[in-house]
Motif scaffolding. Structure first.
Motif, PDB file in Angstrom:
ATOM      1  N   LYS A  74       0.834  -1.201   0.000  1.00 10.90           N
ATOM      2  CA  LYS A  74       0.000   0.000   0.000  1.00 10.90           C
ATOM      3  C   LYS A  74       0.870   1.252   0.000  1.00 10.90           C
ATOM      4  O   LYS A  74       0.591   2.242  -0.677  1.00 10.90           O
ATOM      5  CB  LYS A  74      -0.908   0.011   1.220  1.00 10.90           C
ATOM      6  CG  LYS A  74      -2.154  -0.861   1.083  1.00 10.90           C
ATOM      7  CD  LYS A  74      -3.038  -0.671   2.294  1.00 10.90           C
ATOM      8  CE  LYS A  74      -4.330  -1.459   2.148  1.00 10.90           C
ATOM      9  NZ  LYS A  74      -5.209  -1.289   3.313  1.00 10.90           N
ATOM     10  N   GLU A  75       1.941   1.193   0.792  1.00  6.17           N
ATOM     11  CA  GLU A  75       2.832   2.352   0.869  1.00  6.17           C
ATOM     12  C   GLU A  75       3.531   2.578  -0.464  1.00  6.17           C
ATOM     13  O   GLU A  75       3.686   3.702  -0.920  1.00  6.17           O
ATOM     14  CB  GLU A  75       3.857   2.136   1.977  1.00  6.17           C
ATOM     15  CG  GLU A  75       4.775   3.337   2.196  1.00  6.17           C
ATOM     16  CD  GLU A  75       5.784   3.098   3.295  1.00  6.17           C
ATOM     17  OE1 GLU A  75       6.775   3.832   3.354  1.00  6.17           O
ATOM     18  OE2 GLU A  75       5.562   2.145   4.090  1.00  6.17           O
ATOM     19  N   PHE A  76       3.931   1.488  -1.118  1.00  8.72           N
ATOM     20  CA  PHE A  76       4.587   1.612  -2.418  1.00  8.72           C
ATOM     21  C   PHE A  76       3.647   2.235  -3.444  1.00  8.72           C
ATOM     22  O   PHE A  76       4.024   3.105  -4.221  1.00  8.72           O
ATOM     23  CB  PHE A  76       5.053   0.242  -2.913  1.00  8.72           C
ATOM     24  CG  PHE A  76       5.421   0.254  -4.370  1.00  8.72           C
ATOM     25  CD1 PHE A  76       6.558   0.902  -4.807  1.00  8.72           C
ATOM     26  CD2 PHE A  76       4.604  -0.367  -5.299  1.00  8.72           C
ATOM     27  CE1 PHE A  76       6.881   0.929  -6.158  1.00  8.72           C
ATOM     28  CE2 PHE A  76       4.917  -0.347  -6.647  1.00  8.72           C
ATOM     29  CZ  PHE A  76       6.066   0.305  -7.079  1.00  8.72           C
ATOM     30  N   LEU A  77       2.397   1.816  -3.446  1.00  9.94           N
ATOM     31  CA  LEU A  77       1.436   2.334  -4.415  1.00  9.94           C
ATOM     32  C   LEU A  77       0.865   3.694  -4.021  1.00  9.94           C
ATOM     33  O   LEU A  77       0.093   4.271  -4.774  1.00  9.94           O
ATOM     34  CB  LEU A  77       0.275   1.347  -4.593  1.00  9.94           C
ATOM     35  CG  LEU A  77       0.614   0.039  -5.302  1.00  9.94           C
ATOM     36  CD1 LEU A  77      -0.630  -0.819  -5.426  1.00  9.94           C
ATOM     37  CD2 LEU A  77       1.203   0.297  -6.678  1.00  9.94           C
ATOM     38  N   ARG A  78       1.253   4.205  -2.864  1.00 11.60           N
ATOM     39  CA  ARG A  78       0.775   5.508  -2.376  1.00 11.60           C
ATOM     40  C   ARG A  78      -0.756   5.568  -2.406  1.00 11.60           C
ATOM     41  O   ARG A  78      -1.360   6.513  -2.927  1.00 11.60           O
ATOM     42  CB  ARG A  78       1.387   6.645  -3.197  1.00 11.60           C
ATOM     43  CG  ARG A  78       2.915   6.649  -3.194  1.00 11.60           C
ATOM     44  CD  ARG A  78       3.474   8.013  -3.530  1.00 11.60           C
ATOM     45  NE  ARG A  78       3.283   8.404  -4.905  1.00 11.60           N
ATOM     46  CZ  ARG A  78       4.221   8.303  -5.851  1.00 11.60           C
ATOM     47  NH1 ARG A  78       5.409   7.814  -5.536  1.00 11.60           N
ATOM     48  NH2 ARG A  78       3.983   8.693  -7.074  1.00 11.60           N
ATOM     49  N   LYS A  79      -1.386   4.554  -1.834  1.00  6.81           N
ATOM     50  CA  LYS A  79      -2.839   4.462  -1.850  1.00  6.81           C
ATOM     51  C   LYS A  79      -3.521   5.552  -1.036  1.00  6.81           C
ATOM     52  O   LYS A  79      -4.719   5.809  -1.221  1.00  6.81           O
ATOM     53  CB  LYS A  79      -3.290   3.080  -1.347  1.00  6.81           C
ATOM     54  CG  LYS A  79      -3.166   1.988  -2.402  1.00  6.81           C
ATOM     55  CD  LYS A  79      -3.609   0.659  -1.837  1.00  6.81           C
ATOM     56  CE  LYS A  79      -3.714  -0.382  -2.935  1.00  6.81           C
ATOM     57  NZ  LYS A  79      -5.035  -0.454  -3.564  1.00  6.81           N
TER      58      LYS A  79
END
Length: 392
Positions: free
Chosen positions: A207-212
């Protein structure tokens, strides 16, 4: 099927079970059929509304005409109401026989779940067909995007809330190594595998990688950034890569994109390019353009004057060719230079010459005409190129 095999709630009926059973058995009244058609249409319509809520352009007209959406829902489910010679609804009968052989024993909730599954599946199929007929270019772009994603290891996709999204794994390793949860989703060498990510979208590191937590980039902003780096010769994969690069580098937004947004931007960009080309063809020339054309024509005439003097002085006066052939050579060379000056692809030397010498054979051309005529042809091209360089 668990929903049919096991029931943990009391059986509730409001008439749907009887209605569907009657439709499948062919034992219904017209008023009951009307009620059933209305129910099926409403299920399809609710799905279409949901698709609009998540950002898809369902309507042909871009207004909020609800009648259009209702008509579209009816078009999508019309195929389900095909009848055989006995007047039986073959698709409904076959579906419920395969999925609910104990149909009379099911309650309304279970039947509604099965019916929704069938209607939504049919609506999806018909939407795909309608979009292809309505917008074949858009359908082609979507198909090419999916092929590009499938054939590349660089792109990954996931589905969320009924929408398909594209992202790239470039840079994810660094993000994972800096995350406190990286050990949960990374291998021993720190590499996060796409399959593992797809299986666990709820993972905090992913989630953090995808900047959700960030908003999605506005379509207009993405399109403007994409046009800055757009190249007409780019393959579809390069276009996807450039769009993902925009959102990856701008940390204000999510670094993944809806597939339908990518397709719309590509389609609109292609349409604008076609419009610009057509507009350029029909736009009135400016005074500067007229001046350039006049200068080019003046230089073309100067080259033709030089070649005429060359033919007369070097070949006709010395009796290497006859005056008649000298005139034929000049006319054929004029045609070649006309084609060159207009940017056309000119024919071969022999084809130009055969227009004035119809009986000329390939053998005769090679033995009698080729040396002098092709020398003169190369000469006018050289002179014309030199005079254009002076103009530029």
């Amino acid at each position: 099927m668990d929903i049919i095999a096991t029931r943990t709630r009391p059986k509730t009926n409001t008439g749907l079970s009887k209605l569907v059973n009657g439709i499948c058995q062919g034992e219904y009244r017209e008023i009951e059929l009307t009620e059933f058609v209305d129910l099926v249409q409403k299920i399809s319509l609710s799905y279409l509304k949901y698709q609009e809520v998540i950002g898809k352009h369902i309507r042909w007209e871009r207004n909020k005409n609800m009648g259009e959406l209702e008509d579209l829902a009816l078009d999508c489910v019309a195929g389900l109401f095909m009848r055989n010679e006995d007047g039986e609804f073959i698709q409904f009968r076959k579906y419920f026989q395969n999925n609910a052989p104990n149909l009379p024993e099911l309650d309304d909730v279970e039947i509604l779940v099965l019916l929704r599954r069938l209607v939504i599946k049919k609506t999806k199929q018909e939407l795909s067909r309608i979009f292809k007929e309505r917008d074949p270019e858009g359908a082609k772009i979507v198909r090419n995007i999916k092929v590009a994603i499938k054939s590349s290891t660089e792109f990954e996709t996931f589905r969320e809330m009924g929408r398909e999204y594209i992202y790239t794994l470039n840079g994810i390793n660094d993000n994972a190594n800096n995350s406190t949860d990286a050990s949960d989703i990374g291998s021993t060498n720190g590499t996060i595998e796409a399959m593992q990510l797809e299986e666990d979208l709820s993972n905090d590191a992913f989630k953090e990688f995808l900047r959700k937590t960030q908003p999605s980039i506005p379509e207009g902003s993405l399109r403007g950034e994409y046009l800055n780096v757009f190249c007409p010769k780019d393959p579809v994969s390069a276009g996807i890569r450039k769009m993902l690069c925009v959102v990856r580098e701008d940390e204000r937004y999510q670094n993944y994109l809806p597939l339908d947004m990518v397709a719309r931007i590509m389609r609109n960009t292609n349409l604008e390019m076609v419009r610009d080309r057509l507009a350029a063809q029909f736009t009135d020339t400016s005074p500067l353009d007229d001046l350039k054309l006049k200068e080019i024509e003046k230089r073309k005439q100067a080259v033709l004057g030089r070649i005429q003097i060359k033919i007369q002085g070097q070949y006709v006066n010395t009796q290497k060719i006859s005056p008649e052939k000298g005139e034929i050579y000049y006319k054929a060379l004029c045609e070649i230079l006309d084609d060159i000056s207009q940017g056309k692809k000119y024919d071969s030397y022999i084809k130009h010459l055969k227009r004035y010498m119809p009986a000329l054979s390939q053998k005769a051309y090679r033995s009698q005409e080729r040396t002098i005529f092709e020398y003169l042809g190369k000469l006018i091209k050289k002179w014309f190129r030199e005079t254009l360089m002076e103009l530029l």
